[in-house]
Design a protein around this motif. Structure first.
Motif, short mmCIF file in Angstrom:
data_model
loop_
_atom_site.label_atom_id
_atom_site.label_comp_id
_atom_site.label_asym_id
_atom_site.label_seq_id
_atom_site.Cartn_x
_atom_site.Cartn_y
_atom_site.Cartn_z
N LYS A 128 0.84 -1.21 0.00
CA LYS A 128 0.00 0.00 0.00
C LYS A 128 0.87 1.25 0.00
O LYS A 128 0.56 2.24 -0.66
CB LYS A 128 -0.90 0.02 1.25
CG LYS A 128 -2.02 -0.96 1.17
CD LYS A 128 -2.90 -0.89 2.40
CE LYS A 128 -3.83 -2.08 2.39
NZ LYS A 128 -4.78 -2.17 3.43
N GLN A 129 1.97 1.19 0.77
CA GLN A 129 2.85 2.36 0.82
C GLN A 129 3.54 2.61 -0.52
O GLN A 129 3.68 3.75 -0.95
CB GLN A 129 3.88 2.17 1.92
CG GLN A 129 3.27 2.51 3.27
CD GLN A 129 4.15 2.11 4.43
OE1 GLN A 129 5.35 1.95 4.27
NE2 GLN A 129 3.55 1.94 5.59
N VAL A 130 3.93 1.51 -1.17
CA VAL A 130 4.55 1.65 -2.50
C VAL A 130 3.55 2.28 -3.47
O VAL A 130 3.88 3.20 -4.24
CB VAL A 130 5.04 0.28 -3.03
CG1 VAL A 130 5.52 0.38 -4.46
CG2 VAL A 130 6.14 -0.28 -2.13
N ARG A 131 2.28 1.84 -3.42
CA ARG A 131 1.26 2.40 -4.31
C ARG A 131 1.11 3.90 -4.06
O ARG A 131 0.97 4.67 -5.00
CB ARG A 131 -0.11 1.76 -4.03
CG ARG A 131 -0.15 0.26 -4.18
CD ARG A 131 -0.90 -0.14 -5.41
NE ARG A 131 -1.30 -1.51 -5.34
CZ ARG A 131 -1.14 -2.39 -6.33
NH1 ARG A 131 -0.56 -2.03 -7.46
NH2 ARG A 131 -1.56 -3.62 -6.21
N SER A 132 1.07 4.26 -2.79
CA SER A 132 0.81 5.66 -2.49
C SER A 132 1.97 6.55 -2.98
O SER A 132 1.75 7.63 -3.55
CB SER A 132 0.52 5.72 -0.99
OG SER A 132 0.96 6.84 -0.42
N ALA A 184 -5.34 7.43 -9.34
CA ALA A 184 -6.62 7.05 -8.72
C ALA A 184 -6.74 5.52 -8.64
O ALA A 184 -7.20 4.97 -7.63
CB ALA A 184 -7.78 7.63 -9.53
N ALA A 185 -6.27 4.83 -9.68
CA ALA A 185 -6.37 3.36 -9.68
C ALA A 185 -5.37 2.75 -8.69
O ALA A 185 -5.68 1.75 -8.02
CB ALA A 185 -6.11 2.82 -11.09
N LEU A 186 -4.18 3.35 -8.58
CA LEU A 186 -3.20 2.84 -7.60
C LEU A 186 -3.80 2.90 -6.19
O LEU A 186 -3.71 1.94 -5.42
CB LEU A 186 -1.91 3.67 -7.66
CG LEU A 186 -0.98 3.34 -8.82
CD1 LEU A 186 0.04 4.46 -9.03
CD2 LEU A 186 -0.25 2.02 -8.59
#
Ligand code: MLT
Length: 264
Positions: A128-132, A184-186
């Motif tokens: 989740k942190q990588v996505r953000s 937005a998708a990430l």
């Protein structure tokens, strides 16, 4: 290319061929052209609908995060607008997350499922942190960082050498994605539910396909889905990585067609 208005955003899609309906959902950060080879092969006997999920290709972005549930609702509304009650719903990777979110919300509208190079579990805290961070970087610096970090994980080394044109096509597809849609998708993928428990309740024919060398959604993830989804079929595609439908389009298409011909 037709477009429909869903909740104030325009969703673009292609609608090719006639016959039983197959809806195919692309992965991240691609668009409906990911399915070009499948549309050619399937549309001779089937009606193939390939939307650009919200924020991708020619579709507009809605609110951020773009959740997998909201993308699945877009698919259901697209089907409503085309008067399609039930269809075979398929997706690759993020498209597969949307297929599971669709089945969770609208089980009665799925005639069969196709899950390609995907997985049922949600993200770890680290993921989740990588996505953000990727979402932030994408918004401030554009798509190049996301593309450069993903591209080496998409293809086998052999595909990179033998099919440079396919790598170029996929790279260009990713680079045309709008950073706002990708971000937005990430964030939406980071929020997605874990659908592992739901798998045992799937009671429609299900085909699972995965590249032997998929570095993102590995064979073990796909074997796990196969073990849980009653009566599902699993096909491991040799000499393919994450975009198995592009790398081994002929094998992918013939497996898809034999599954579809069996159930239709
Ligand atoms: C995709 O191909 O859709 C993505 O790799 C999925 C993901 O990042 O989890």
């Amino acid at each position: 290319m037709p477009k429909i208005q869903i909740d104030n955003i325009e969703i673009a899609y292609d609608d090719s061929g006639t016959g039983p309906v197959i809806v195919l959902l692309h992965g991240f950060p691609f668009n409906r052209s990911l399915w070009t080879d499948q549309v050619v092969a399937l549309s001779q006997s089937y009606r193939v609908i390939t939307p650009d999920l919200r924020g991708f290709g020619d579709s507009e972005s809605g609110e951020s995060p773009a959740t997998m549930n909201s993308m699945a609702q877009d698919v259901a509304k697209l089907m409503d607008s085309l008067n399609i009650a039930t269809a075979t719903i398929g997706g690759l990777s993020m498209g597969g997350y949307v297929v599971l979110a669709f089945y969770n919300q609208f089980p009665e509208r799925a005639k069969a499922l196709i899950l390609a190079d995907t997985r049922p579990q949600g993200d770890t805290e680290e993921a989740k942190q990588v996505r953000s961070k990727q979402a932030e970087d994408g918004l401030s610096q554009g798509m190049a960082g996301i593309v450069n970090s993903m591209l080496p994980k998409l293809f086998t080394p052999d595909s990179v050498t033998k099919h440079p044109e396919a790598v170029k096509r996929v790279r260009e597809m990713m680079m045309t994605t709008k950073p706002a849609g990708a971000a937005a998708a990430l964030l939406g993928m980071a929020m997605r539910e874990d659908h592992t428990e739901m798998l045992s309740r799937i009671n429609v024919p299900t085909l699972i396909l995965v590249g032997r060398d998929d570095a993102i959604t590995q064979v073990a993830d796909n074997e796990g889905m196969h073990a849980r989804i009653p009566g599902s079929q699993l096909v491991v595609i040799e000499n393919a990585g994450h975009v198995s439908n592009v790398e081994q389009a002929d094998v992918f298409n013939s497996e898809l067609l034999s599954f579809l011909n069996e159930i239709n």
